[in-house]
Design an enzyme around this catalytic site. Sequence first.
Site, short mmCIF file in Angstrom:
data_model
loop_
_atom_site.label_atom_id
_atom_site.label_comp_id
_atom_site.label_asym_id
_atom_site.label_seq_id
_atom_site.Cartn_x
_atom_site.Cartn_y
_atom_site.Cartn_z
N THR A 192 6.74 -2.25 1.93
CA THR A 192 7.34 -3.26 1.04
C THR A 192 7.83 -2.62 -0.25
OG1 THR A 192 6.01 -5.07 1.93
CG2 THR A 192 6.86 -5.35 -0.30
N ARG B 17 16.24 -1.72 -2.96
CA ARG B 17 17.08 -2.86 -3.32
C ARG B 17 17.36 -2.90 -4.83
NH1 ARG B 17 13.96 -5.47 0.83
NH2 ARG B 17 12.49 -6.33 -0.70
N ASN C 204 -0.55 -5.21 11.68
CA ASN C 204 -2.00 -5.11 11.91
C ASN C 204 -2.55 -6.37 12.55
OD1 ASN C 204 -1.40 -3.37 9.33
ND2 ASN C 204 -3.34 -2.59 10.13
N CYS C 205 -2.09 -7.51 12.04
CA CYS C 205 -2.65 -8.79 12.49
C CYS C 205 -2.29 -9.10 13.94
CB CYS C 205 -2.16 -9.92 11.57
SG CYS C 205 -2.61 -9.66 9.84
N ILE D 104 1.24 6.64 -11.64
CA ILE D 104 0.65 6.46 -10.31
C ILE D 104 0.25 4.99 -10.16
CG2 ILE D 104 -1.18 7.10 -8.71
CD1 ILE D 104 -1.35 9.80 -10.00
N ALA E 41 -0.96 1.79 -7.27
CA ALA E 41 -1.70 1.62 -6.02
C ALA E 41 -1.63 0.16 -5.59
CB ALA E 41 -3.16 2.05 -6.18
N GLY F 84 -2.45 -2.74 -1.99
CA GLY F 84 -3.00 -3.00 -0.67
C GLY F 84 -4.52 -3.03 -0.60
N ASP F 85 -5.03 -2.76 0.60
CA ASP F 85 -6.46 -2.91 0.86
C ASP F 85 -7.33 -1.96 0.05
OD1 ASP F 85 -5.57 -4.70 2.71
OD2 ASP F 85 -6.17 -3.55 4.48
N TYR G 125 5.84 -37.56 5.80
CA TYR G 125 5.13 -38.36 6.80
C TYR G 125 6.08 -38.87 7.87
CZ TYR G 125 3.60 -42.73 8.93
OH TYR G 125 3.35 -43.73 9.83
#
Length: 563
Positions: free
Chosen positions: A14, A21, A41-42, A278, A280, A282-283, A426
Amino acid sequence: MKVVIIGGVAGGATAAARIRRLDEQAEIVVFERSGFISYANCGLPYYIGGTIEEEKDLTLQTPEGFWRRFRVKMNVHHEATAIHPDSKTVTVKNLENGKIITESYDKLVLSPGAKPIKPGFDGIDSDKIFTLRTVEDTLRLKKYTDEHHPKSAVVVGGGFIGIEVAENLRELGIYVMLVEAADQLMAPFDRDMASFIHAEIRKNSIHLMLDTMVEGFADTDCGIDVKLKNAPTLHTDMVVMAIGVAPETTLAKDAGIELGIKGSIVVNDKMETSIPDIYAVGDAVQIKNFVTDKDTLISLAGPANKQGRVAADNICGGDSHYTGGQGSSVIKIFDMTAAATGINEKTAKSLGIATDKVILSPMSHAGYYPGGKMMTMKVLFEKESYRILGAQIVGFDGVDKRIDVLATAIRAGIKAYELTELDLAYAPPYSSAKDPVNMAGYIIENMKNGIVKQWYYEEDETIPRDGSVTLLDTRTPMEYSMGHAKGFINIPVDELRKRIGELDRSKPVYVICQSGLRSYIASRILMGNGFDAYNFAGGFRFYDAVRNDKALNKKSTLCGMDD
């Protein structure tokens, strides 16, 4: 400007695309240790079970495709081995030929992700034990099931990956034993709501073992033994370890970057680390929980993608900020859907937050339109302020829709009683004129205004059964005869007014019905006639699900089996 990105999956990919861009002239170089980039991953468990049929569908992009579209150099099978902040270089090893290269950078983005936790148990390195984190992991596991046709499998860990793998192995006709050290599956859910998840797992013939610790493994001539603490050894053909992940932060640590909880990388809201230039994402990073403002780890694709975008914006001279995550998540469990957002009751109590809650069982759409299915919703809010803290829903249709509305309400700062004001779409096939989210708001509004008082499942064991209070079940005699809570007498709600003389006005009345609606009506009748009445949150359907699950879990723990 030259940007080097370590890790080419969610956050890293990403960031790379967003930088391009924003800056057509930037040189962007990505190093990915595995052989795949931008993979889903999912979706990995669903390739094991055959729902996703083609291997190529697991990857959203290829290195060649990324270059054609974004002019980003995607280097797979390249592992970064060291970061040198003083010289602004990275040492990288080509895993295919062993060649070591040095890459310079102006800006560096770390997106190393997380690695599966593999405790140092005896036998943990057996070739019959698998993890599922990368495409390579998936292909290895798929190859094993295709070639060896295992008849049984033990899945260790009851989180997202564990449940999804268990389901997909079961869909292959494999007998699955799901082992979890805690007393419930799915930590984002409270124990009571997890009861419905457990029931769906058992319904689909998965052998569920909660409160069960694995101690080690041993290969045998015809499989592998799983040694358990205080339970008989399980013999099986294969094992999948899914007990969680740990931030992959060795590079950051060696470079002197500040680390936080569980060794994660500390970043500010611009995704900057403690070392200039630097970033970082994500996970691997420590973030703020949006609800509690406490430091936390959230290993989900949505936050990783958002963080990658924020880092890219700031690298390119923007001023973007990541405001924290609230852990919104959803999982398919056979025919069931379970979803959560924000914090649960257990977390709120551990943080000393004074809370209240509503539990309701609405239909997914208008009851008169065919096909409606019941869901169970739990909405947690802070006392006094009525700030929404979290929500959990289990059901079948429409669960994802409602959790997204509640997640948005949390982010927007809507008060719990203001859920009544949401103007939601609805039509009979999709919802009711009073949407389930609105219904939760109506109950909370009634509580706020003193129109209804509630009692909860956890109070059941402390409510006296000595006649000092009245315990009233307002369902039909047929429903009552099919099962009821201990000590409750039966007066159907439609007979209550003419039989109200049978009750003692000096005693509190605890009322229950199947879903909570009839008992609410009964509570209003009683309160209007001078009684002190309390309505059960969730109804007997909820009560019975939690009670039965606890009994099954106790039996499973005592005898080492699950019926």
